[in-house]
Design a protein around this motif. Structure first.
Motif, short mmCIF file in Angstrom:
data_model
loop_
_atom_site.label_atom_id
_atom_site.label_comp_id
_atom_site.label_asym_id
_atom_site.label_seq_id
_atom_site.Cartn_x
_atom_site.Cartn_y
_atom_site.Cartn_z
N ASN A 237 22.99 26.85 31.06
CA ASN A 237 21.63 27.16 31.54
C ASN A 237 20.74 27.84 30.50
OD1 ASN A 237 21.90 26.10 34.19
ND2 ASN A 237 23.08 27.91 34.78
N HIS A 238 21.02 27.64 29.23
CA HIS A 238 20.17 28.23 28.19
C HIS A 238 18.74 27.69 28.27
CE1 HIS A 238 23.91 29.10 25.47
NE2 HIS A 238 23.91 29.78 26.58
N HIS A 239 18.60 26.44 28.70
CA HIS A 239 17.28 25.80 28.78
C HIS A 239 16.40 26.41 29.88
CE1 HIS A 239 19.66 23.93 31.92
NE2 HIS A 239 18.58 23.38 32.43
N LYS A 240 16.99 27.21 30.74
CA LYS A 240 16.22 27.83 31.82
C LYS A 240 15.64 29.19 31.43
CE LYS A 240 18.73 25.58 35.62
NZ LYS A 240 19.53 25.77 36.86
N THR A 241 15.96 29.65 30.21
CA THR A 241 15.40 30.91 29.73
C THR A 241 14.07 30.64 29.01
OG1 THR A 241 16.46 30.83 27.54
CG2 THR A 241 17.75 31.77 29.36
N GLU A 242 13.26 31.67 28.88
CA GLU A 242 11.96 31.53 28.19
C GLU A 242 12.15 31.16 26.72
OE1 GLU A 242 8.69 31.57 29.19
OE2 GLU A 242 9.68 31.37 31.14
N ASN A 243 13.23 31.62 26.14
CA ASN A 243 13.48 31.35 24.73
C ASN A 243 14.42 30.16 24.50
OD1 ASN A 243 11.85 33.47 24.18
ND2 ASN A 243 13.33 34.67 23.01
N GLY A 244 14.54 29.31 25.52
CA GLY A 244 15.39 28.13 25.36
C GLY A 244 14.80 26.87 25.96
N LYS A 245 13.58 26.95 26.47
CA LYS A 245 13.02 25.84 27.25
C LYS A 245 12.42 24.71 26.42
CE LYS A 245 9.15 26.39 29.48
NZ LYS A 245 8.11 26.92 30.40
N TYR A 246 12.17 24.97 25.11
CA TYR A 246 11.59 23.93 24.26
C TYR A 246 12.67 23.35 23.35
CZ TYR A 246 7.10 25.69 25.87
OH TYR A 246 6.04 26.08 26.66
N ILE A 247 12.95 22.09 23.54
CA ILE A 247 14.02 21.42 22.80
C ILE A 247 13.41 20.44 21.80
CG2 ILE A 247 16.08 19.95 22.97
CD1 ILE A 247 16.18 20.88 25.99
N THR A 248 13.72 20.64 20.54
CA THR A 248 13.28 19.70 19.50
C THR A 248 14.51 19.00 18.95
OG1 THR A 248 11.39 21.08 18.90
CG2 THR A 248 12.11 19.44 17.29
N GLU A 249 14.53 17.68 19.01
CA GLU A 249 15.72 16.92 18.63
C GLU A 249 15.82 16.78 17.11
OE1 GLU A 249 15.84 13.35 21.07
OE2 GLU A 249 16.86 14.51 22.64
N GLN A 304 15.46 18.20 31.44
CA GLN A 304 14.06 17.83 31.69
C GLN A 304 13.71 17.99 33.17
OE1 GLN A 304 14.50 13.94 29.69
NE2 GLN A 304 12.84 14.54 28.33
N GLU A 305 14.63 17.65 34.04
CA GLU A 305 14.40 17.84 35.47
C GLU A 305 14.24 19.31 35.82
OE1 GLU A 305 17.69 15.95 37.38
OE2 GLU A 305 17.09 13.92 36.74
N ASP A 306 14.90 20.16 35.05
CA ASP A 306 14.82 21.61 35.27
C ASP A 306 13.58 22.23 34.64
OD1 ASP A 306 17.17 21.71 36.74
OD2 ASP A 306 18.42 22.21 35.01
N GLY A 307 12.75 21.41 33.96
CA GLY A 307 11.51 21.92 33.39
C GLY A 307 11.51 22.12 31.89
N ALA A 308 12.63 21.83 31.22
CA ALA A 308 12.65 21.93 29.76
C ALA A 308 11.80 20.82 29.16
CB ALA A 308 14.08 21.83 29.24
N GLU A 309 11.20 21.12 28.00
CA GLU A 309 10.36 20.14 27.32
C GLU A 309 11.07 19.67 26.05
OE1 GLU A 309 6.32 21.35 26.76
OE2 GLU A 309 6.22 22.37 28.70
#
Length: 346
Positions: A237-249, A304-309
């Motif tokens: 659940n790191h992507h659900k934190t404020e400092n983990g929600k933006y994912i750059t591939e 992405q479904e959880d709101g991560a970009e």
């Protein structure tokens, strides 16, 4: 007198019957053992991930299943998912000391044992696809690295197979549009060695945080960003934190993981036991990779479904930054020819 004689005869008969019964039971025990009778073996297999859905656990369960079935129960495998330690350095030490028999570890922790050649497989952008990675590790280069591990560890470690922990990407408090966006970012990654040097070159600040504490570290701003593969950071659940929600591939690391057995113990196993263990290892390699590849897309969609970009980035500047470091490390560990071979296989 007749009664006394009758009693003595009865006692003698019972005694003889008892001896015959013991002899018969012993014989039955030997026969029921079947293949590998007298060669029962317990294997302690461990990895550092705690999620039951993790590909590591799926792979280890396959190792257990095949080893036990192939040996008809003569080999018992006890799988530990993080219960022998969530630190890979602990697992390496336990393997060396004999407290564990089979473990899964990454190049970074293996190099701490003095096998610096392993660092080659961990360099940023050394691989550019899973197809490229598989060609390398499943071919002659993979065989050469296995020999190096065995020889340099003085047979403490024998490679059973190459697993993967996915392709690693950046995730943080802001998306990356260019390399320069990493300037000053407190980045949870390795803090020593070639990997740390690479991220320092991007301007990031490598910052140590234990894996089990990273969710809290991202949530509280101890670090601004981290890097890992989708199945690993999304399961936590790191992507659900404020400092983990933006994912750059960024795709900077098609990871290699080493499935190792204690080499000295392995040499003392019977030929049948060795065969069963190698068969189990081969099956586990395929199962773990299949699970990881399936989960990559599954957990990306879940994030992405959880709101991560999620955004893409031009990787070429990152790759150009990595090439001089690759050259330097290969020269230092005297594997320049191997590096050239790996590049030619892209």
């Amino acid at each position: 007198m007749k009664k006394l004689l009758s009693m003595l005869v009865l006692v003698a008969v019972l005694a003889l019957a008892g001896c015959g019964s013991d002899s018969s039971a012993s014989g039955e025990g030997e026969e029921s053992g079947g293949e590998g009778s007298g060669e029962s073996l317990k294997i302690v297999a461990a990895h550092n991930q705690t999620s039951p859905e993790n590909p590591y656990q799926i792979g280890m369960n396959e190792f257990k299943k095949v080893a036990e079935e192939a040996s008809e129960g003569a080999i018992e495998v006890e799988v530990h998912a993080g219960t022998l330690g969530t630190s890979e350095s602990e697992l390496v030490e336990k393997l060396k000391l004999g407290a564990a028999d089979v473990v899964l570890v990454s190049p970074g922790f293996m190099s701490k044992t003095g096998i610096n050649e392993i660092d080659l497989f961990a360099l940023p952008y050394i691989f550019d696809s899973y197809e490229h990675w598989e060609k390398v590790v499943d071919g002659e280069i993979g065989d050469k690295m296995a020999d190096i591990i065995n020889e340099k560890s003085q047979n403490d470690f024998k490679l059973l197979g190459y697993w993967t922990a996915g392709v690693r990407h950046y995730y943080g408090k802001k998306p990356l549009k260019a390399v320069e966006d990493l300037e000053g970012i407190k980045y949870r990654t390795q803090t020593s060695g070639a990997v740390a040097e690479y991220w320092k070159k991007t301007g990031a600040v490598p910052t140590p945080v234990a894996w089990g504490e990273l969710y809290q570290g991202l949530q509280q701003g101890v670090v601004d960003a981290a890097e890992n593969a989708y199945p690993y950071f999304v399961q936590q659940n790191h992507h659900k934190t404020e400092n983990g929600k933006y994912i750059t591939e960024t795709g900077h690391d098609y990871t290699t993981r080493f499935l190792l057995v204690n080499g000295k113990k392995f040499e003392n196993f019977s030929e049948e036991q060795k065969q069963h263990i190698m068969e189990a290892a081969e099956a586990s390699v395929q199962k773990e990779r299949e699970a990881l590849y399936e989960q990559e897309e599954e957990y990306k969609q879940l994030a992405q479904e959880d709101g991560a970009e999620v955004n893409q980035i031009d990787r070429e500047p990152f790759i150009k930054l990595a090439e001089p470091l690759q050259d330097k490390v290969a020269k230092d560990i005297e594997l320049e020819d191997m590096l050239s071979e790996i590049r030619d296989m892209k």
